[in-house]
Scaffold this active site. Structure first.
Site, PDB file in Angstrom:
ATOM      1  N   HIS A  13      -0.699  -0.069 -11.769  1.00  0.00           N
ATOM      2  CA  HIS A  13      -1.408  -0.036 -13.053  1.00  0.00           C
ATOM      3  C   HIS A  13      -0.484  -0.489 -14.173  1.00  0.00           C
ATOM      4  CE1 HIS A  13      -5.175   2.036 -11.954  1.00  0.00           C
ATOM      5  NE2 HIS A  13      -4.437   2.637 -11.038  1.00  0.00           N
ATOM      6  N   ASP A  48     -10.488   2.212  -6.710  1.00  0.00           N
ATOM      7  CA  ASP A  48      -9.885   1.087  -7.433  1.00  0.00           C
ATOM      8  C   ASP A  48      -8.740   0.448  -6.664  1.00  0.00           C
ATOM      9  OD1 ASP A  48      -8.401   3.483  -7.995  1.00  0.00           O
ATOM     10  OD2 ASP A  48      -7.445   2.503  -9.687  1.00  0.00           O
ATOM     11  N   HIS A  49      -8.450   0.976  -5.471  1.00  0.00           N
ATOM     12  CA  HIS A  49      -7.424   0.382  -4.604  1.00  0.00           C
ATOM     13  C   HIS A  49      -8.010  -0.201  -3.323  1.00  0.00           C
ATOM     14  CE1 HIS A  49      -3.779   1.945  -6.770  1.00  0.00           C
ATOM     15  NE2 HIS A  49      -4.760   2.620  -7.339  1.00  0.00           N
ATOM     16  N   HIS A  57      -3.569   4.215  -0.645  1.00  0.00           N
ATOM     17  CA  HIS A  57      -4.345   5.456  -0.681  1.00  0.00           C
ATOM     18  C   HIS A  57      -5.819   5.133  -0.862  1.00  0.00           C
ATOM     19  CE1 HIS A  57      -3.606   4.703  -4.964  1.00  0.00           C
ATOM     20  NE2 HIS A  57      -4.506   5.613  -5.302  1.00  0.00           N
ATOM     21  N   ASP A  69       0.017   4.436  -6.723  1.00  0.00           N
ATOM     22  CA  ASP A  69      -0.057   5.274  -7.920  1.00  0.00           C
ATOM     23  C   ASP A  69       0.933   6.436  -7.883  1.00  0.00           C
ATOM     24  OD1 ASP A  69      -2.059   3.651  -8.819  1.00  0.00           O
ATOM     25  OD2 ASP A  69      -3.670   5.121  -8.649  1.00  0.00           O
ATOM     26  N   HIS A  74       0.035  12.264  -5.693  1.00  0.00           N
ATOM     27  CA  HIS A  74      -1.177  11.721  -6.311  1.00  0.00           C
ATOM     28  C   HIS A  74      -2.379  12.019  -5.408  1.00  0.00           C
ATOM     29  CE1 HIS A  74      -3.546   9.072  -8.840  1.00  0.00           C
ATOM     30  NE2 HIS A  74      -3.880   8.318  -7.795  1.00  0.00           N
ATOM     31  N   HIS A 131      -8.298   5.806  -3.100  1.00  0.00           N
ATOM     32  CA  HIS A 131      -9.081   5.684  -4.329  1.00  0.00           C
ATOM     33  C   HIS A 131      -9.771   4.318  -4.414  1.00  0.00           C
ATOM     34  CE1 HIS A 131      -6.721   9.113  -6.481  1.00  0.00           C
ATOM     35  NE2 HIS A 131      -7.689   9.564  -5.716  1.00  0.00           N
TER      36      HIS A 131
END
Length: 254
Positions: A166, A57-58, A53, A128, A111, A55
């Site tokens: 995570h 942080d990915h 996805h 996530d 998410h 985001h």
């Protein structure tokens, strides 16, 4: 296939998959540095990047990786992921030659609306959507979408290794015990996680069978979670019961 969680950022895991011939895949590289360090240490050649996805942080490390490695980037149909070279969606197959690996793409909105997961080689790369003893927050999707996504993941073979993005397991376990205080497998998993984290070891990957026995978000139809729902004024509607679980987790501070 070897499965290695690379700690990154505050509490992310970038998943490194590699064979015995030095060929590697990385999943959701939010930071390039841990990937480059692992490739060098293990004498690996990066062959592909898989993204679940949009985001940051990915995907935040993808540009830096592409500056050094000419590899395909598989990603969902989402214009917010500009680095994608191949868009994939529900039912598509990612067939890699080196390393030899085959993954089916699953649409798992909740998410985010375009979130996908990859499953194959006995592994679930779920970003996530699913966490150990938990699930992702509903930033874009609805409770019904997320519950449907989790139902799909829960139907995979029980031996599947769940590779979440995570290290939330200890906190998720504390919340899960408020829902099912008498769940013996949950208590055992909590102790296992405490022992692992005390040694600074990752709590992941984890067998899906363990999640099926301990994760309240996969157990919305269990007697204990139904009873908890009744205490919350939710009776008979599994989507409402799931929504109540997620809402309670959102404000949980234990």
């Amino acid at each position: 296939m070897h499965v290695v969680p690379l700690p990154a950022l505050a509490d992310n895991y970038i998943w490194l998959l590699h064979d015995d011939d030095g060929n590697a895949i990385v999943v959701d590289p939010g930071d390039a540095q841990p990937v480059e360090a692992a490739l060098a240490q293990r004498h690996l050649q990066l062959r592909a990047i898989l993204l679940t996805h949009h985001h940051h942080d990915h995907i935040g490390g993808v540009d830096a990786l592409l500056s050094r490695h000419r590899v395909p980037v598989y990603a969902p149909h989402d214009e917010r992921i500009a680095t994608a070279t191949q868009r994939v969606g529900d039912g598509d197959i990612v067939q890699l030659v080196t390393p030899a690996a085959r993954f089916e793409v699953m649409a798992v909105p909740g998410h985010t609306t375009t979130h996908i997961a990859y499953t194959g080689e006995g592994i679930l790369l779920c970003g996530d959507t699913l966490f150990s003893m938990g699930c992702g927050r509903l930033f874009e999707g609805t409770p019904e979408q997320m519950l449907t996504s989790l139902d799909r993941l829960a139907s995979l073979p029980s031996h599947t290794l769940v590779c979440c993005a995570h290290e939330y397991t200890a906190a998720n376990g504390r919340f899960a015990r408020t829902i099912e205080p008498d769940n013996a497998p949950l208590a055992a998993r909590q102790q296992e996680v405490a022992n692992l984290r005390a040694r600074n070891q990752p709590s992941l990957p984890v067998a899906l069978s363990v999640e099926q026995a301990t994760n309240p978000f996969l157990r919305t139809d269990s007697d204990a979670v139904i009873a908890w729902g009744r205490q919350q004024g939710v009776d008979g509607d599994r989507v409402a019961r799931f929504a109540a679980l997620r809402a309670n987790k959102d404000v949980f501070t234990g």
